[in-house]
Design an enzyme around this catalytic site. Structure first.
Site, short mmCIF file in Angstrom:
data_model
loop_
_atom_site.label_atom_id
_atom_site.label_comp_id
_atom_site.label_asym_id
_atom_site.label_seq_id
_atom_site.Cartn_x
_atom_site.Cartn_y
_atom_site.Cartn_z
N SER A 1 45.37 38.24 34.73
CA SER A 1 45.04 39.34 33.82
C SER A 1 45.85 40.61 34.04
O SER A 1 45.93 41.45 33.16
CB SER A 1 43.55 39.67 33.89
OG SER A 1 43.24 40.33 35.09
N LYS B 1 41.91 46.08 37.56
CA LYS B 1 42.21 46.45 36.16
C LYS B 1 42.88 47.83 36.13
O LYS B 1 42.90 48.55 37.12
CB LYS B 1 40.92 46.51 35.32
CG LYS B 1 40.14 45.22 35.26
CD LYS B 1 40.89 44.13 34.55
CE LYS B 1 40.12 42.81 34.61
NZ LYS B 1 40.89 41.68 34.20
#
Length: 174
Positions: free
Chosen positions: A41, A81
């Site tokens: 990701s 993230k």
């Protein structure tokens, strides 16, 4: 060498080792820790299997900034993230455009390919005690758009600072 001198030298070495261990434990507990990147990701910024050092004290002293790569602690798993939206802002994603409070924001940390894979989202207002995060690999990232939701400030436990493994990838994370 006298017996007393040997004992004194042994005592000094033991004391030095104990102090070194205590400093290492303190640094690991309160200042820096390591984390292993799981999944794709954050690709290409961080790749699956890379180990990063993250700074645990930074957000005790300051707030996360837009663009920071952060470690998010959830009960079952930690996530890595990028902070996109700050508390109180309105976020809208329109394909390759990120619109914050009605103004376009240029995402210098993303490849052009990743920008085009972002999709549409919002507009949505971020609560005053939360952040909006996304992975850099927008097509497959589980993030604030699709599963993680808003990230409460207490869930952000550090900022990724340095890739330490594999050794060929040593670099600062940005």
């Amino acid at each position: 060498m006298s017996e007393a001198k040997k004992k004194n030298e042994w005592f000094e070495w033991t004391k030095a080792i104990i102090i070194a261990v205590l400093i290492a434990v303190f640094l690991r507990t309160f200042i820096f820790a390591t984390s292993i990147v799981e999944g794709e990701s954050m690709d290409p910024t961080l790749k699956h299997g890379e180990r990063v050092i993250f700074n645990k004290i930074i957000y005790i002293l300051d707030q996360p900034d837009r663009g920071d790569v952060v470690i998010i602690q959830r009960p079952t798993k930690n996530y890595v993230k990028r902070v996109i939206g700050l508390p109180g802002e309105t976020i809208q994603l329109n394909g390759n455009d990120l619109i914050i409070n009605g103004e376009e924001y240029i995402q210098t940390f993303l490849t052009e390919d990743a920008m085009y894979k972002t999709g549409k989202f919002g507009p949505i207002q971020i609560p005053d005690d939360s952040y909006f995060v996304m992975g850099d690999n927008r097509l497959i990232s589980k993030d604030s758009r699709n599963g993680l939701g808003f990230i409460h400030e207490d869930e952000i436990i550090g900022r990724s600072e340095l890739i330490i493994y594999p050794f060929s990838e040593w670099s600062l994370t940005k």
